[in-house]
Scaffold this motif. Structure first.
Motif, PDB file in Angstrom:
ATOM      1  N   ILE A 176      -6.376   2.164  -2.299  1.00 30.29           N
ATOM      2  CA  ILE A 176      -5.022   2.185  -1.745  1.00 30.29           C
ATOM      3  C   ILE A 176      -5.055   2.617  -0.286  1.00 30.29           C
ATOM      4  O   ILE A 176      -4.425   1.989   0.584  1.00 30.29           O
ATOM      5  N   ARG A 180       2.201   1.680  -3.443  1.00 30.49           N
ATOM      6  CA  ARG A 180       1.113   2.060  -4.348  1.00 30.49           C
ATOM      7  C   ARG A 180       0.739   3.524  -4.156  1.00 30.49           C
ATOM      8  O   ARG A 180       0.486   4.244  -5.119  1.00 30.49           O
ATOM      9  N   PRO A 191       0.811  -1.225   0.000  1.00 34.84           N
ATOM     10  CA  PRO A 191       0.000   0.000   0.000  1.00 34.84           C
ATOM     11  C   PRO A 191       0.844   1.275   0.000  1.00 34.84           C
ATOM     12  O   PRO A 191       0.501   2.236  -0.692  1.00 34.84           O
TER      13      PRO A 191
END
Length: 198
Positions: free
Chosen positions: A138, A87, A84
């Motif tokens: 996300i 991202r 995460p």
């Protein structure tokens, strides 16, 4: 009016799109006329309708194409990235770099949504929402994993996108900071504000 060399078919269609985008950027949707557009492209006003149906359709096509390309490019940038935090970092860099290199398109996309007829506006708003969902996912995944601390994912999504997109309004390519420095500062601002408090 004399026809410009090479103004047939796809070349004419592309010239209409490029000139139309610039006219809307410079004069606004209401101030842009199809007569001016035809003159810039070098065709008779009636010939425009071989390539577009209405001025509204031209604007709608601009905004749909912008959002479609934006989302497809984001998906490609995020492909294969699992963490995460990674991202989120990728989203920040992608969004900033994409927008800073397409300032005219971004301006028209943001300022002329209001000029769309209701049915067209609903389509473009749906595409914008689809893009926003990528960031929401996300942030939600980061919160679930404990990598991020996001009290309200929806509000954070709107705030981050507004912050990153807002750079287009003040960034000067000839200014003291380049794209890389602007991206680094925003990474620190966004990610730093979402990390869990030790």
């Amino acid at each position: 009016m004399a026809r410009k060399a090479g103004s047939d078919g796809s070349k004419t269609a592309e010239a209409i799109r490029a000139a139309g985008l610039r006219l809307i950027f410079e004069h606004g949707y209401e101030g842009m006329s199809l007569r001016d557009l035809a003159q810039i492209v070098g065709i008779q006003p009636g010939s425009l309708y071989n390539h577009i149906t209405t001025k509204q359709a031209l604007l709608f096509d601009f905004l749909v194409e912008h959002m479609t390309r934006l989302t497809e490019a984001l998906d490609a940038a995020l492909a294969g990235i699992e963490s995460p935090l990674a991202r989120l970092d990728t989203f920040i860099e992608f969004h900033l770099r994409y927008h800073l290199t397409r300032r005219m398109e971004v301006f028209v996309n943001n300022s002329e949504l209001r000029s769309l007829e209701p049915q067209n506006r609903a389509v473009v708003t749906g595409l914008r929402r689809d893009y926003e969902r990528r960031l929401e996912q996300i942030l939600a995944e980061g919160t679930r994993s404990g990598a991020l601390n996001v009290p309200d994912v929806t509000i954070a999504t709107f705030a981050i996108i507004a912050q990153l997109t807002g750079v287009v309004g003040w960034y000067d390519p000839k200014g003291r900071l380049g794209e890389d420095e602007i991206i680094a500062i925003h990474r620190q601002l966004v990610v730093g504000g979402l990390l869990p408090i030790p």
